[in-house]
Design an enzyme around this catalytic site. Structure first.
Site, PDB file in Angstrom:
ATOM      1  N   TYR A  14      -7.548 -31.250 -49.657  1.00 30.51           N
ATOM      2  CA  TYR A  14      -7.868 -30.215 -48.665  1.00 30.51           C
ATOM      3  C   TYR A  14      -7.888 -28.819 -49.285  1.00 30.51           C
ATOM      4  CZ  TYR A  14      -6.214 -34.037 -45.633  1.00 30.51           C
ATOM      5  OH  TYR A  14      -5.992 -35.249 -45.029  1.00 30.51           O
ATOM      6  N   TYR A 142      -6.156 -36.960 -34.730  1.00 31.77           N
ATOM      7  CA  TYR A 142      -6.263 -37.175 -36.169  1.00 31.77           C
ATOM      8  C   TYR A 142      -5.795 -38.597 -36.472  1.00 31.77           C
ATOM      9  CZ  TYR A 142      -5.731 -37.132 -41.149  1.00 31.77           C
ATOM     10  OH  TYR A 142      -5.849 -37.464 -42.474  1.00 31.77           O
ATOM     11  N   ASP A 246      -1.715 -45.234 -32.455  1.00 26.56           N
ATOM     12  CA  ASP A 246      -1.544 -44.815 -33.842  1.00 26.56           C
ATOM     13  C   ASP A 246      -0.221 -44.060 -33.914  1.00 26.56           C
ATOM     14  OD1 ASP A 246      -1.483 -43.570 -36.279  1.00 26.56           O
ATOM     15  OD2 ASP A 246      -3.504 -42.726 -36.154  1.00 26.56           O
ATOM     16  N   LYS A 275       3.429 -43.503 -42.787  1.00 28.07           N
ATOM     17  CA  LYS A 275       4.263 -42.366 -43.175  1.00 28.07           C
ATOM     18  C   LYS A 275       5.744 -42.702 -43.378  1.00 28.07           C
ATOM     19  CE  LYS A 275       1.380 -38.432 -42.209  1.00 28.07           C
ATOM     20  NZ  LYS A 275       0.204 -38.591 -41.349  1.00 28.07           N
TER      21      LYS A 275
HETATM   22  C1  PLP Z   1      -1.204 -39.134 -41.606  1.00 27.59           C
HETATM   23  C2  PLP Z   1      -1.829 -39.889 -40.487  1.00 27.59           C
HETATM   24  C3  PLP Z   1      -2.752 -40.930 -40.729  1.00 27.59           C
HETATM   25  C4  PLP Z   1      -3.239 -41.269 -42.126  1.00 27.59           C
HETATM   26  O1  PLP Z   1      -2.252 -41.765 -42.940  1.00 27.59           O
HETATM   27  P1  PLP Z   1      -2.458 -41.750 -44.550  1.00 27.59           P
HETATM   28  O2  PLP Z   1      -1.287 -42.487 -45.074  1.00 27.59           O
HETATM   29  O3  PLP Z   1      -2.498 -40.312 -44.957  1.00 27.59           O
HETATM   30  O4  PLP Z   1      -3.750 -42.438 -44.820  1.00 27.59           O
HETATM   31  C5  PLP Z   1      -3.235 -41.637 -39.651  1.00 27.59           C
HETATM   32  N1  PLP Z   1      -2.846 -41.340 -38.390  1.00 27.59           N
HETATM   33  C6  PLP Z   1      -1.973 -40.364 -38.117  1.00 27.59           C
HETATM   34  C7  PLP Z   1      -1.560 -40.117 -36.701  1.00 27.59           C
HETATM   35  C8  PLP Z   1      -1.446 -39.582 -39.148  1.00 27.59           C
HETATM   36  O5  PLP Z   1      -0.606 -38.578 -38.875  1.00 27.59           O
END
Ligand code: PLP
Length: 425
Positions: A14, A142, A246, A275
């Site tokens: 980024y 996101y 998600d 994460k």
């Molecule tokens: C960070 C994030 C992702 C992507 O995860 P990566 O390990 O960076 O590929 C997907 N969804 C959400 C809600 C996120 O915060």
């Protein structure tokens, strides 16, 4: 200073490489503190993109890595299995909401999201309804940086808008306006009416509704009512649409409960974790599905099988870390730690006012100052670093999402740096 100092062999995320400020070089880290090669110590206010929930260099996690390393560092999951993979799957089935019973591992959150989307598409193909091939998503969402995940991120966001013409066209509605704790209000009714109307019109072609439950994070920190999730769950059932949570960012305590789904007492059809899943020690993700989803792939016909398999899925060290991390979460009573962080963030941030500030908000271990303009945040990173704090604001958001083990004095130093920066504007 420019990136010329670091050379251009390492390409940063980024960032315009020509204007890249000299990155701070970390020599080691412990607890919530990063120690730089020049000897400076910075409190990490954002736990390395929200994943290092136990802090750095944790003895229990270190021991879990070492012990697993001495058994086997990696082995493929195709035709082979190992005890940590079985135990990690059982763990996730046990701690995720009732009904999520089948775990598919991957190596990053974005890939976990891709798997959820692909699983939903094939679910309907296997069910003889291939026309259900689009996704409903929220603006300001996101979900990651890969092509499928990008297609369900905010369509107008600067980060991904460039690719609009090559992304599969999905269907978007505005994020809910009803705030956490808000139930049975006209605002909530309107939020749900938007979902109902789009499902009534497009339900026949929608495979799944995907969202970040309770809190949209990287798309702009929209915190919303748990009752929206309950209502949307009913609507997805009524219109035969799968519901995907998600929880890559919200999972493992970030919003105040173990999962955001717990707050609403809702079971999605598919949940994605990432994460903090390994305590921030290694990249890994899990896509967890209900038996209804799993059984749509089950049978005599190999063509029904889920054709996916990341090389590093269920890596033994990652699985050992998941087990150690979850054990710490329970035995050290992290939910109490998170509640204490929330109280401190509320004390420090709520009600803080300045003409440049649009508003402040707190949910669980997340505290945000939203500015009226992104330009106000220029220089915030350097300002905070000079005060011993590592912050990385984006767009109009100056925020903290610290490790749950952060000391009270460290956390107050973080919020002091955030507020001091605003006062100087
Ligand atoms: C960070 C994030 C992702 C992507 O995860 P990566 O390990 O960076 O590929 C997907 N969804 C959400 C809600 C996120 O915060």
């Amino acid at each position: 200073m420019t990136a010329a100092h670091s050379g251009q062999s390492l390409w940063f995320p980024y960032a315009q490489m020509r204007d890249l400020p000299e990155p701070l070089e970390v020599a080691r880290a412990r607890g919530a503190v990063l120690e730089l090669t020049d000897g400076r110590r910075l409190i990490d206010a954002i736990s390395s993109w929200w994943c290092v929930i136990h802090g750095y260099n944790h003895p229990v996690l270190n021991a879990a890595v070492t012990a697993q390393l001495e058994q086997v560092a990696h082995v493929m999951l195709g035709g082979l299995v190992h005890a940590p993979a079985r135990a990690a799957a059982e763990l996730l089935v046990r701690i995720t909401p009732e009904g999520l019973n089948h775990v598919f591992f991957a190596d990053s959150g974005s890939v976990g999201v891709e798997i959820a989307l692909k699983m939903a598409l094939q679910f309907w193909r296997n069910a003889g309804r291939p026309e259900k091939s689009r996704f409903l998503a929220l603006r300001k969402a996101y979900h990651g940086d890969t092509i499928g995940a990008m297609s369900v991120c905010d369509p107008d966001d600067g980060m991904h808008a460039l690719f609009r013409s090559v992304l599969p066209p999905q269907i978007f509605i505005d994020p809910p306006r009803a705030r956490p704790g808000e139930i049975a209000t006209a605002t909530l009714d309107q939020d749900l009416a938007r979902v109902e109307s789009v499902l009534r019109e497009h339900g026949h072609e929608i495979a799944a509704f995907i969202l970040e439950p309770l809190a949209q994070m990287a798309g702009g920190f929209v915190f919303y009512s748990e009752a929206f999730l309950t209502g949307a769950r009913d609507l997805c059932d009524r219109f035969d649409v799968l519901f995907i949570f998600d929880e890559v960012a919200t999972g493992f305590g970030r919003t105040g409960t173990l999962f955001a789904a717990n707050r609403a007492d809702v079971t999605p059809d598919i949940m994605v974790l990432g994460k903090a899943l390994t305590g921030g020690y290694s990249g890994h993700a899990a896509t967890v599905a209900t038996s209804r989803v799993f059984e749509q792939f089950f049978g005599d016909d190999t063509a029904r099988a889920f054709m996916h398999g990341p090389t590093f899925m269920a890596n033994p060290i990652a699985c050992a870390l998941m087990l150690a991390s979850a054990r710490l979460f329970e035995t050290e009573n992290y939910l109490a730690k998170i509640a204490r962080i929330e109280t401190i963030l509320q004390e420090e941030l709520l009600g803080f006012e300045h003409p440049a500030i649009q508003g402040t908000r707190v949910l669980g271990a997340t505290g945000v100052i939203e500015m009226k303009s992104a330009a106000s945040l220029r220089g915030a990173r350097t300002f905070a670093a000079e005060r011993g704090v590592w912050l990385r604001p984006f767009d109009r958001y100056l925020y903290t999402m610290p490790a749950y083990i952060i000391e009270e004095s460290e956390l107050r130093q973080v919020t002091a740096a955030m507020k001091e920066f605003c006062r100087r504007i």
